[in-house]
Design an enzyme around this catalytic site. Structure first.
Site: not given
Ligand code: CMC
Length: 436
Positions: A274, A313, A369
């Site tokens: 987050h 995101h 971010d």
């Molecule tokens: N790098 C590589 N792969 C990714 C990333 C990433 N940053 N984000 C998502 N994926 C992949 C993930 O592995 C999955 O692939 P597969 O379908 O093959 O399993 C697919 O994309 C969907 O990802 P998810 O984890 O199911 O998506 P989510 O909605 O649960 O997670 C997130 C969202 C923000 C936690 C995630 O994108 C992430 O960990 N990003 C990096 C951390 C980050 O930058 N966070 C800040 C968010 S913005 C600030 C805020 O509003 O809090």
């Protein structure tokens, strides 16, 4: 027709194949009521059907008029105003007013609001004393979390959440004192004396003064830096039902005072998925080190060994509109401070990722971010402070959502269901027998 264009008679007909019975479930605002789903039962004695949704990816937990997001189109609006216009034409305290009150202030309302916030920036001297008690190397976010929660002990009246005047006073106090607490957490790590608020300065200029003032009579921050930080606060001010807001609402639903509820929001924001992501972005950029290492890093991400921090995101499946504005703010800041050498790596990383099939297929774009850490570093903030800055910006959003929660007759104490997967009806064996 309802507000979102669904016919009033909209419903879903489902057939329960366990019993052969059909149900008409009303659709309102594009949602089914969980209570209606709960009426689907095999027998009266059995619990009704529930939905399984870890992380609430497809569950609306409230009705809210604070922030609108269309993640596919990359739209973000506070109280109906596009973020681009607010970032360009407004300032953080006006946006805070908008979030809390639901509409833009008149001149008189704005002046009164700024005056109130300005004259609540001081904290009780005891706060200073207990902040001194933290270890020299304490994470400022941990200090902020603890000190926000501790404010509840200074204002026991805050527990009277049904009184609108009391609620208003706590909201003013919280928005006013967050920069003081954040700046003192920063000074603590540096072993520098805490700087008291300067009521002649604007909200953001005062924050910079409390952070960086040394022996000078008055701290005179560069106006371009003040404006850039103000814009960053605006961009972070709310983001509807994100993890920390959900924490504030969930804890607030027990009718605890707002300091305790917001402390829970600060705790949630601390996590690397987050608010901690911008700190993680900088660490990642530093680890990559040079442009030539980017392809190997991207391969690691695609193999699942790494995560490209600052990308992806839960809601945006398009370029995060805040990331675009931040890129512009970065240029303004670098004009004053000189370019951050990590910017080159970030730009190249973004370019490659936006063309790579792995990221394109998963709709992974830069989020808020990705660039904010670079700007904060240009201000000479250590990475541990980044999330504190996010928290100061997010405070009005948390409070607007909390205010909405405590006035919403539909809300109940948060209490999700579970699917129990453990053992049942075991027989307890005495320890003497088990350990023999
Ligand atoms: N790098 C590589 N792969 C990714 C990333 C990433 N940053 N984000 C998502 N994926 C992949 C993930 O592995 C999955 O692939 P597969 O379908 O093959 O399993 C697919 O994309 C969907 O990802 P998810 O984890 O199911 O998506 P989510 O909605 O649960 O997670 C997130 C969202 C923000 C936690 C995630 O994108 C992430 O960990 N990003 C990096 C951390 C980050 O930058 N966070 C800040 C968010 S913005 C600030 C805020 O509003 O809090």
């Amino acid at each position: 027709m309802t507000d979102n264009g669904t016919p009033d008679s909209a419903s879903l007909t489902v057939r329960d194949n366990r019993t052969g019975q059909e149900y008409d479930l009303p659709i309102t605002d594009g949602t089914l009521r969980a209570g209606d789903i709960g009426k689907i039962k095999v027998s009266e004695e059995e619990p009704g059907l529930a939905v399984y949704d870890p992380g609430f990816t497809n569950t609306a937990a409230c009705r809210s008029a604070v922030t609108f997001i269309d993640g596919d189109k990359g739209i973000l609006e506070y109280r109906g105003y596009p973020i681009e216009q607010l970032a360009e034409k407004s300032c953080f305290l006006e946006v805070a007013y908008l979030l809390i009150h639901g509409e833009l202030p008149s001149k008189q309302q704005y002046d009164a609001w700024v005056h109130e916030i300005t004259y609540h920036t001081f904290v009780h001297e005891n706060v200073k004393n207990f902040m001194h008690g933290f270890r020299y190397d304490s994470h400022p976010m941990g200090m902020l979390m603890a000190s926000v929660g501790a404010l509840s002990t200074f204002y026991p009246d805050a527990g009277n959440i049904k009184d609108p005047a009391v609620r208003h006073l706590q909201i003013v106090r919280m928005i006013a004192k967050m920069p003081t607490l954040g700046a003192w957490a920063f000074r603590h790590a540096q072993g520098k004396p805490y700087v008291y608020p300067d009521n002649d300065l604007s909200y953001t200029a005062n924050f910079l003064s409390m952070l960086f003032k040394m022996s000078e009579q008055k701290f005179d921050a560069d106006e371009r830096l003040v404006r850039a930080l103000d814009v960053l606060f605006i961009l972070h001010a709310d983001h509807e039902q994100n993890c920390s807001t959900n924490a504030v609402r969930s804890v607030g639903s027990s009718q605890v005072d707002p300091y305790s509820a917001v402390a829970a929001g600060v705790a949630a924001l601390f996590g690397p998925l987050h608010g901690g992501a911008n700190e993680a972005v900088l660490k990642m950029l530093r680890r990559i080190g040079k442009k030539e290492e980017i392809p190997a890093f991207i391969e690691g991400v695609k193999n699942g060994n790494e995560r490209l921090m600052g990308f992806g995101h839960r809601v945006y499946k398009n370029y995060d509109p805040r990331a675009k504005i931040i890129k512009q703010a970065a240029d303004d800041v670098f004009e004053v401070t000189g370019v951050n050498p990590l910017l080159e790596i970030a730009l190249e990383l973004e370019k490659i990722a936006l063309e790579d099939e792995y990221f394109v297929k998963r709709k992974l774009y830069p989020n808020v971010d990705f660039y904010s850490g670079l700007i904060y570093e240009a201000f000479q903030f250590p990475p541990e402070m980044f999330t504190v800055l996010f928290a100061i910006g997010r405070a009005p959003g948390w409070l607007a959502q909390w205010l909405e929660l405590v006035q919403d007759p539909d809300q109940k104490i948060a209490r999700p269901k579970q699917i129990y997967t453990g053992d049942r009806e075991l027989t307890f064996t005495d320890s003497a027998e088990r350990w023999a």
